[in-house]
Write an enzyme that holds these catalytic residues in place. Structure first.
Site, PDB file in Angstrom:
ATOM      1  N   SER A 142      -7.583   7.567  22.038  1.00  0.00           N
ATOM      2  CA  SER A 142      -6.491   6.773  21.489  1.00  0.00           C
ATOM      3  C   SER A 142      -6.103   7.273  20.114  1.00  0.00           C
ATOM      4  O   SER A 142      -6.927   7.826  19.378  1.00  0.00           O
ATOM      5  CB  SER A 142      -6.965   5.319  21.385  1.00  0.00           C
ATOM      6  OG  SER A 142      -6.117   4.569  20.548  1.00  0.00           O
ATOM      7  N   TYR A 200     -12.802  -0.256  17.585  1.00  0.00           N
ATOM      8  CA  TYR A 200     -12.310   0.419  18.793  1.00  0.00           C
ATOM      9  C   TYR A 200     -12.044   1.900  18.511  1.00  0.00           C
ATOM     10  O   TYR A 200     -12.486   2.779  19.251  1.00  0.00           O
ATOM     11  CB  TYR A 200     -11.019  -0.283  19.239  1.00  0.00           C
ATOM     12  CG  TYR A 200     -10.284   0.372  20.384  1.00  0.00           C
ATOM     13  CD1 TYR A 200     -10.686   0.150  21.693  1.00  0.00           C
ATOM     14  CD2 TYR A 200      -9.170   1.180  20.155  1.00  0.00           C
ATOM     15  CE1 TYR A 200      -9.985   0.739  22.757  1.00  0.00           C
ATOM     16  CE2 TYR A 200      -8.478   1.760  21.199  1.00  0.00           C
ATOM     17  CZ  TYR A 200      -8.888   1.542  22.495  1.00  0.00           C
ATOM     18  OH  TYR A 200      -8.205   2.114  23.535  1.00  0.00           O
ATOM     19  N   LYS A 205     -13.945   5.161  20.119  1.00  0.00           N
ATOM     20  CA  LYS A 205     -13.229   6.250  20.806  1.00  0.00           C
ATOM     21  C   LYS A 205     -13.533   7.596  20.139  1.00  0.00           C
ATOM     22  O   LYS A 205     -13.721   8.607  20.821  1.00  0.00           O
ATOM     23  CB  LYS A 205     -11.721   5.980  20.809  1.00  0.00           C
ATOM     24  CG  LYS A 205     -11.279   4.852  21.749  1.00  0.00           C
ATOM     25  CD  LYS A 205     -11.497   5.221  23.210  1.00  0.00           C
ATOM     26  CE  LYS A 205     -10.929   4.180  24.168  1.00  0.00           C
ATOM     27  NZ  LYS A 205     -11.278   4.491  25.588  1.00  0.00           N
TER      28      LYS A 205
END
Lengths: 330, 330
Positions: free
Chosen positions: B127, B151, B155
């Protein structure tokens, strides 16, 4: 202040503990308790007025991390690691110690934070091994991390975890990417980087040393004394100016092997230089070619981190700190 | 070929499975078995001639990963994740699924590799959340990852693990940083990025939508159709040209909200645009200001990844894929 050193039996851990003991504190703040943790028994530094606790622990065993932080140290310096070559040979042990061990430490701190608001300063020793070739001529502070070893991968992950745990408020963390430490005291070892130190340390005491690469090989260096200074600065400085970019590439000296040898000649003469034996080694040459050799380190310099500016200086530091200030004639 | 999709019940997982089923393969290579894994039951795509296996598994439960790779899928597309907002609210669940789940998958593949030489293609959906402000005007392929969410941290760690496991020969992996998917089908949701889709999707079918930021906000977009194309390209291309830099920032369209609205006006007219209600929201504006908005994506473009080049095109793709090709008059 209570200071915890994890990896306290290693070369840098011992030097840091000795420095803190000799000064009785760090940057003017008294240290009255020192906890020394390592997988092998650490040696308490001489002449320390405060309390020293030595713990022999494997950080990857779950209870170990909780034990590390049980005394709620104000400052934690995390130096423990399976080194590059071993982490490459032994995939599982490298991940277990370098990744799981670091994460278990962070989780033990988080548990203490959730319990009592504990939020220590955490200094994590990272490495220029987080970078992988090809590189620009000078690596800037915003260059990406594409490690070419499992060790470098584990250190880069540690940096990311440290930043996130800091942002979340569980720790006040900083990761410092140390240059290659030169002149490393001790005896010649099998590390691919060993020759950078060997070719200076051995001739300085009249012993031969092997040079496996050509003189135009460039690398990134700082003395053990500079590394200790870096750790103390990282342990005490205000980290607010870093925002959540909590990793610093530290200053060092970018020098070729030829420049190292020229400095040796100036400090110790031709006879010392004559003790360097050239034995080209393709394997070592190839490994070294993948290493970064020059950094801008703009942020760290602006924040007051200072390394040596010449190899003459690095050699002088070694003579002062390891040879009692006297050069034994080669 | 046997293809495994983890996160197969999500929007992109469903679209990928449907595409593979409709084509009977990927880029000319027949797929005769499709395994669909998700924490909630995935729905088998219609009209697939091969075998479909649906598994409902929590990837963070140790046995689950071994079960995923028990059938030795040739291609694994790993899309499963706790999304950004939830990983930020629930620290432990985010790390458990996004970090531990990914690592358990990699470890299950490594175990199979050590057992039998198994080495699948692994496509990991990363991402642009791996990046954190401040940014240069255009983010280059060598810009560093300093995530501002857990998050994004998870990632970025997944990318590092994937590169190391590839370098070690356990997988043939590629991580792809997807742009924000726009126009996301479905109903308006609470995600901070939701409005980028809402302000187009809702007016296109005659419904009102809320715009919480100003029209000069810039962001990085690609359609769901482009995302499926990206995953299929990543699943089939020769990865040798990537070396061990196995992460790609993918192409997208850098556009402002004003440009989105202008495209909506061209495609659907003033009445559609009139359905956008301005309700400034400081919180959303602040979150969005920390997001990257423009990438060079030089490597990915050179490797044949192609996104849309205008918002008119993104809207036409939505009308074709979600509205049966017909624009309902607003």
């Amino acid at each position: 202040m209570h200071m915890l050193i994890i990896g306290a039996a290693g070369m840098l851990g011992r030097k840091l503990a000795a420095r803190v003991a000799a000064d009785g504190g760090i940057e003017g703040r008294p240290v009255n308790a020192l906890t020394l943790v390592d997988a092998v028994p650490a040696i308490a530094p001489a002449a320390f007025a405060g309390t020293v606790t030595v713990e022999t622990l494997d950080l990857s065993v779950p209870a170990a991390a909780a034990r590390c932080v049980a005394g709620r140290p104000d400052v934690i310096v995390h130096l423990a690691a399976i080194v590059s070559g071993e982490a490459e040979r032994d995939f599982e042990t490298g991940y277990r110690i370098n990744l799981d061990g670091t994460r278990l430490l962070l989780e033990a701190i988080r548990a203490a934070h959730l319990d009592s608001g504990y939020r220590p300063r955490l200094v994590f020793s990272s490495s220029i091994a987080v970078f992988g070739a090809p590189f620009p001529e000078v690596i800037g502070d915003e260059f990406f991390t594409t490690p070419l070893t499992s060790y470098g991968t584990q250190k880069a992950i540690g940096e990311l975890l440290l930043s996130d745990y800091s942002r979340r408020g569980f720790i006040d963390g900083i990761a410092i990417r140390l240059p290659t430490i030169c002149i490393r005291p001790g005896t010649p070892n099998a590390a691919a980087s060993g020759f950078f130190s060997n070719i200076l340390r051995e001739p300085l005491v009249g012993r031969q040393a092997v040079l496996p690469v050509s003189e135009d090989v460039r690398h990134w260096h700082a003395s053990p004394r500079a590394a200790v200074r870096f750790m103390i600065r990282a342990a005490t400085m205000d980290l607010t100016p870093l925002g959540w970019r909590r990793t610093l590439s530290l200053p060092g000296l970018s020098a070729t092997v030829g420049e190292q040898i020229a400095a040796l000649r100036r400090v110790a003469g031709d006879r010392a230089v004559g003790l360097i034996r050239r034995e080209p080694d393709e394997t070592i040459a190839r490994i070294v070619a993948g290493w970064p050799a020059n950094f801008a380190a703009t942020r760290a310099r602006a924040l007051g981190f200072v390394a040596e500016s010449s190899f003459d200086e690095i050699i002088r530091v070694h003579i002062e700190d390891e040879l009692g200030g006297n050069l034994v004639a080669a």
